[in-house]
Design a protein around this motif. Structure first.
Motif: not given
Ligand code: ASP
Ligand code: MG
Length: 451
Positions: A62-65, A92-93, A98-99, A110-111
């Motif tokens: 959450k912090e990074l996003l 995009c966010l 989800s990724l 790959a992920l």
């Protein structure tokens, strides 16, 4: 294909915020020949995405996003019509969210690439919008439709034939003579299944050179936060002078010896296709910049001064060395066994001195590995000293020109631990104590470049 196309690339700091992006817009808008624009992610975003891709807990995610959102929305909120692009970036966010949830369960390359690629996707979407608002005819192109790769997802290898076959996807968009293409650096798609990959950290310069190569561009412009390549680091020598024109080879030599300049290997497609590369400061384009090309007319004897810090010096002395053969090979076999990377070497009848770079050798610990020292001690007396800097005087024709030695006269008042000259036509290295490095550089620079 026209010979008049220019590819322009803007690095992370050049697209870090709205004002920085506006500078980029002004640069491309002022030059009708700029047809393809390659962007990095906004400064900081790739690092945040790399953290997410490594897998982290919910709070950290959450912090990074939020940090990523803040960087991108600081730009979006300054646009005249932010709504549409705000929706795209939100989407995009959500995708990144989800990724990175998936990455917190199990990571794979790959992920990780799919996550990290979003930095460039977002910066180019926003910039495309900004250009349109400013009234410039631009088309967004997904670089994954053009750059095809194989191998490792985090440092993919370009399949040149497959990529060249995609040139029409770029040229068809600019065929009207007025449209500019905006696309991502760093990202690609894998040839077999089309999955997203990336070219390795800092890979957008490579992308730019590759786009220049495939559309047969006449120039590739790399816009960054310094106005080109200098005779030495301007943070050390205020009088450092910008080099107007330098060869790929000289630039490589500067980079190898620690100058923070673009290493030609990072723009290999431009080097092999002989495309001149210009390096300038996007925040201050009027300062001009440096041209890097295959060759230069009348290259100077001395070109610049670079410096590698954190050097150790290892000496082995042994009377056994006198008049025998195979001593050096024994020494180097031991280095091979312990994966020690060697830089400069000098020898006398009974001793050998070797400089070792901490960065290349995973730090001081590897060099002090007791097993390594024990094996070396079987050959002779071993001494290892730290806290040195290797100063490289970069130039041309240094082994065949008179007066080269007088360049070192200026160092009369400094204790020089080692000098290496003769192996390369392009450099002379002196090893000095780390705390003497800056003064040594200043003296050399004053003598050679400030006359
Ligand atoms: N954004 C990528 C990185 O930070 C690629 C680049 O900027 O060249 O490594
Ligand atoms: Mg970069």
């Amino acid at each position: 294909m026209s010979q008049d196309y220019i590819v322009a690339k803007f690095g992370g700091t050049s697209v870090a915020d709205y004002d920085a992006m506006l500078n980029c817009f002004n640069i491309i808008n002022a030059n009708p020949q700029v047809k393809v624009v390659i962007l990095s992610a906004s400064a900081g975003v790739t690092n945040l995405l790399v953290e997410l891709a490594a897998g982290c807990d919910k709070n950290k995610r959450k912090e990074l996003l939020e940090k990523i959102r803040l960087i991108q929305f600081n730009i979006i909120n300054r646009l005249q019509f932010p709504e549409e692009i705000a929706n795209k970036i939100e989407s995009c966010l959500r995708h990144i969210t989800s990724l990175s949830e998936a990455a917190s369960l199990a990571t794979n390359e790959a992920l990780a690439a799919a996550i990290v690629a979003h930095g460039e996707l977002m910066s180019t979407m926003i910039f495309t919008h900004l250009c349109k608002e400013q009234g410039c005819k631009v088309e967004y192109l997904d670089a994954r439709e053009v750059i095809y790769t194989t191998g490792n997802f985090s440092e993919a290898t370009v399949d040149l034939d497959a990529t060249l076959a995609n040139a029409h996807k770029v040229t068809s968009l600019i065929a009207d003579g007025t449209t500019k293409v905006i696309t991502q650096g760093f990202i690609s798609s894998q040839l077999d299944e089309g999955k997203t990959a990336v070219l390795g950290r800092g890979g957008s310069d490579y992308s730019a050179a590759l786009f220049a190569e495939i559309i047969n561009a006449k120039e590739c412009h790399i816009w960054t936060d310094v106005a080109g390549i200098y005779t030495t680091d301007p943070r050390i020598v205020a009088n450092a002078q910008r080099i107007e024109h330098i060869s790929f080879k000289e630039a490589a030599e500067m980079a190898i010896f620690g100058a923070k300049v673009l290493h030609p290997a990072t723009i290999l497609p431009a080097v092999r296709s002989n495309i001149p590369v210009f390096i300038g400061n996007s925040k201050n384009p009027d300062l001009g910049g440096t041209w890097v090309t295959q060759s230069v007319d009348n290259p100077p004897l001395f070109r610049g001064i670079a410096c590698k810090r954190n050097q150790s010096l290892l000496t082995i002395s042994s009377l056994k060395m006198l008049g025998t053969s195979g001593f050096l090979s024994k020494v180097f076999n031991i280095f091979t066994k312990y994966n020690v990377v060697v830089d400069c070497v000098t020898t006398s009848e009974v001793a050998i001195a070797i400089t070792l770079d901490h960065k290349q050798n995973k730090g001081q610990a590897l060099l002090e590995n007791p097993a390594l020292i024990t094996e070396l001690e079987e050959l002779g007396k071993v001494k290892i000293e730290h806290d040195y800097s290797l100063i490289a005087l970069i130039g041309n024709n240094l082994t065949a020109t008179k007066g080269v030695a007088s360049a070192l006269e200026t160092l009369d008042s400094y204790p020089i631990r080692m000098i290496c000259q003769g192996a390369s036509d392009h450099n002379i290295c002196v090893l000095v104590k780390a705390d003497q490095a800056d003064n040594t550089i200043k003296s050399l620079h004053a003598a050679l470049f400030e006359k």
